[in-house]
Design an enzyme around this catalytic site. Structure first.
Site, short mmCIF file in Angstrom:
data_model
loop_
_atom_site.label_atom_id
_atom_site.label_comp_id
_atom_site.label_asym_id
_atom_site.label_seq_id
_atom_site.Cartn_x
_atom_site.Cartn_y
_atom_site.Cartn_z
N ARG A 156 -43.30 57.39 2.40
CA ARG A 156 -42.27 57.57 1.38
C ARG A 156 -42.83 57.45 -0.03
O ARG A 156 -42.16 57.76 -1.00
CB ARG A 156 -41.15 56.57 1.59
CG ARG A 156 -40.38 56.88 2.87
CD ARG A 156 -39.33 55.88 3.21
NE ARG A 156 -38.78 56.18 4.52
CZ ARG A 156 -37.77 55.56 5.05
NH1 ARG A 156 -37.17 54.59 4.39
NH2 ARG A 156 -37.32 55.89 6.24
N ARG A 159 -46.87 56.27 8.85
CA ARG A 159 -45.88 55.18 8.86
C ARG A 159 -44.93 55.42 7.68
O ARG A 159 -45.37 55.68 6.57
CB ARG A 159 -46.56 53.83 8.74
CG ARG A 159 -47.47 53.53 9.93
CD ARG A 159 -48.08 52.14 9.85
NE ARG A 159 -47.03 51.14 9.95
CZ ARG A 159 -46.71 50.28 8.98
NH1 ARG A 159 -47.37 50.30 7.82
NH2 ARG A 159 -45.76 49.40 9.14
N SER A 160 -43.65 55.32 7.92
CA SER A 160 -42.66 55.68 6.91
C SER A 160 -42.79 54.87 5.63
O SER A 160 -42.54 55.37 4.54
CB SER A 160 -41.24 55.57 7.47
OG SER A 160 -40.97 54.23 7.86
N SER A 161 -43.22 53.61 5.75
CA SER A 161 -43.30 52.75 4.56
C SER A 161 -44.22 53.32 3.49
O SER A 161 -43.90 53.27 2.30
CB SER A 161 -43.73 51.33 4.94
OG SER A 161 -44.97 51.38 5.62
N LEU A 172 -58.90 60.18 9.66
CA LEU A 172 -57.66 60.38 8.93
C LEU A 172 -57.89 61.41 7.85
O LEU A 172 -58.80 61.26 7.02
CB LEU A 172 -57.20 59.06 8.32
CG LEU A 172 -57.05 57.91 9.32
CD1 LEU A 172 -56.86 56.59 8.58
CD2 LEU A 172 -55.92 58.17 10.28
N GLU A 173 -57.08 62.46 7.85
CA GLU A 173 -57.15 63.52 6.83
C GLU A 173 -56.03 63.20 5.84
O GLU A 173 -54.90 63.63 6.02
CB GLU A 173 -56.94 64.88 7.48
CG GLU A 173 -57.93 65.17 8.59
CD GLU A 173 -57.24 65.65 9.86
OE1 GLU A 173 -56.01 65.79 9.88
OE2 GLU A 173 -57.95 65.86 10.85
N GLN A 221 -49.67 55.29 13.02
CA GLN A 221 -49.24 54.81 14.33
C GLN A 221 -49.60 55.83 15.38
O GLN A 221 -49.68 57.03 15.10
CB GLN A 221 -47.74 54.54 14.33
CG GLN A 221 -46.88 55.71 13.94
CD GLN A 221 -45.43 55.31 13.79
OE1 GLN A 221 -44.94 54.42 14.45
NE2 GLN A 221 -44.73 56.00 12.90
#
Length: 196
Positions: free
Chosen positions: A128, A123-125, A150-151, A171
């Site tokens: 970043r 997710r970009s939030s 999740l890695e 996502q």
């Protein structure tokens, strides 16, 4: 073809995609579905930690021809304890430049007849800030059943607090496939429930 939010809703309602627990309205994006972070979280021990106190240093070397990630985590992994944030809330702290394994809260099933596969993306939030949630394994194949591992690596300069069941960590982008696969999915990760 990438599914839109309304197509994702319809596919979940008809059982072509299974997401458990059932997604809330805020999880739907125009062409994706947000998933939540969940623990436990594991890190790999360093060579020095593994060989501490040994007279002869034996480095860990991974044979890429026959990697069994479950065995690697069990043998060389270590669960990270939760910490309290500045408000006294329990969370996991991912320090800068560290790699960990975690999982999604949601369990996903992509039945073969649905002809739907997915890609896990960040997710970009939080991306970043330097957080990568999958290093090189974004594909969720048709016939997959389980939680997504999740890695994660924090490439940023600041610690990131991750809250089980609250942090929207990634996502899923769902894609329609032309034909149902001929064979069932064969992977050591089928039916996985945890990151270890």
């Amino acid at each position: 073809m990438i599914l839109s939010d309304s197509e994702i809703r319809d596919a979940i309602a008809s059982g072509l995609i299974v997401v458990d627990p059932t997604p809330k309205d805020y999880q739907y994006k125009s062409s994706a579905l947000d998933l939540h972070f969940d623990g436990p979280v594991y890190r790999y021990k360093t060579d020095d930690e593994i060989n501490r106190g040994e007279a002869v240093h034996r480095p860990v070397i991974v044979d890429s021809r026959d990697v069994k990630s479950h065995e690697m985590v069990q043998q060389y992994g270590e669960e990270i304890p939760m910490v309290q944030d500045h408000r006294g809330i329990q969370c996991y702290k991912l320090d800068p430049h560290k790699f960990v394994l975690a999982r999604t809260l949601e369990r996903i099933v992509l039945p073969g007849p649905s002809k739907i596969a997915a890609r896990i993306e960040g997710r970009s939030s939080i991306a970043r800030l330097g957080l990568v949630v999958h290093l090189t394994a974004p594909t969720v194949h048709i016939n997959f059943k389980g939680r997504l591992v999740l890695e994660m690596r924090n490439f940023g300069e600041y610690p990131i607090h991750l809250y089980p069941g609250e942090t929207r960590i990634c996502q899923l982008i769902f894609e329609k496939v032309g034909r149902e696969p001929l064979e069932d999915l064969k992977t050591e990760h089928q039916g996985q429930t945890g990151a270890n």
